[in-house]
Design an enzyme around this catalytic site. Sequence first.
Site, mmCIF file in Angstrom:
data_model
loop_
_atom_site.group_PDB
_atom_site.id
_atom_site.type_symbol
_atom_site.label_atom_id
_atom_site.label_comp_id
_atom_site.label_asym_id
_atom_site.label_seq_id
_atom_site.Cartn_x
_atom_site.Cartn_y
_atom_site.Cartn_z
ATOM 1 N N HIS A 37 2.718 -7.106 2.054
ATOM 2 C CA HIS A 37 1.830 -8.098 2.646
ATOM 3 C C HIS A 37 1.903 -9.364 1.793
ATOM 4 O O HIS A 37 1.798 -9.290 0.557
ATOM 5 C CB HIS A 37 0.385 -7.611 2.633
ATOM 6 C CG HIS A 37 0.138 -6.362 3.438
ATOM 7 N ND1 HIS A 37 -0.452 -6.375 4.681
ATOM 8 C CD2 HIS A 37 0.407 -5.055 3.169
ATOM 9 C CE1 HIS A 37 -0.547 -5.124 5.140
ATOM 10 N NE2 HIS A 37 -0.031 -4.310 4.226
ATOM 11 N N ASN B 260 0.856 -1.187 0.000
ATOM 12 C CA ASN B 260 0.000 0.000 0.000
ATOM 13 C C ASN B 260 0.890 1.235 0.000
ATOM 14 O O ASN B 260 1.939 1.247 0.652
ATOM 15 C CB ASN B 260 -0.909 -0.004 1.235
ATOM 16 C CG ASN B 260 -1.845 -1.201 1.256
ATOM 17 O OD1 ASN B 260 -2.362 -1.600 0.214
ATOM 18 N ND2 ASN B 260 -2.057 -1.789 2.416
ATOM 19 N N HIS C 117 6.658 -1.991 3.148
ATOM 20 C CA HIS C 117 6.470 -3.402 3.512
ATOM 21 C C HIS C 117 5.539 -4.046 2.498
ATOM 22 O O HIS C 117 4.757 -3.367 1.824
ATOM 23 C CB HIS C 117 5.897 -3.543 4.927
ATOM 24 C CG HIS C 117 4.620 -2.796 5.145
ATOM 25 N ND1 HIS C 117 4.587 -1.442 5.403
ATOM 26 C CD2 HIS C 117 3.319 -3.200 5.114
ATOM 27 C CE1 HIS C 117 3.327 -1.053 5.542
ATOM 28 N NE2 HIS C 117 2.530 -2.097 5.356
#
Length: 121
Positions: free
Chosen positions: A103, A88, A101
Amino acid sequence: MPDQDCIFCDIIAGDLPSDQVGENEAAVAFRDINPRAPVHLLVVPRRHRTSAHDLTAHDGDELAQVFTLAREVAEAAGTADGYRVVTNVGRGGGQMVDHLHFHVLGGRQLRHIDSGASPQD
Ligand code: AMP
């Protein structure tokens, strides 16, 4: 340089606990504290930058290591049927933690993106 107000920098430094599932030179992987799928892992580059929006052509080797770790932890978690890797970007993109990061979501059938599903459906 670690960011002083970054929870993922604290986790990477070992100053905050996490349920770590893997690591390599470039990245650390741990379980998401609020899983939205049976397998929900976070693969987090050690080097702090806010999001994928800050990546440049110089980050290729580091990203290759990040995705290598994503593959390893997805396989170790038993997501043999497939999984999704999502990042995101910014508040408008649903990002809550301002440290790049990825997911890794799996362990159930994920809906196709054309169905109007969000990336975590
Ligand atoms: P994003 O919304 O893409 O920034 O995702 C941040 C993710 O970090 C969310 O899915 C949170 O559940 C997860 N998260 C926040 N704090 C922790 C923590 N201390 N350990 C593990 N996961 C966390």
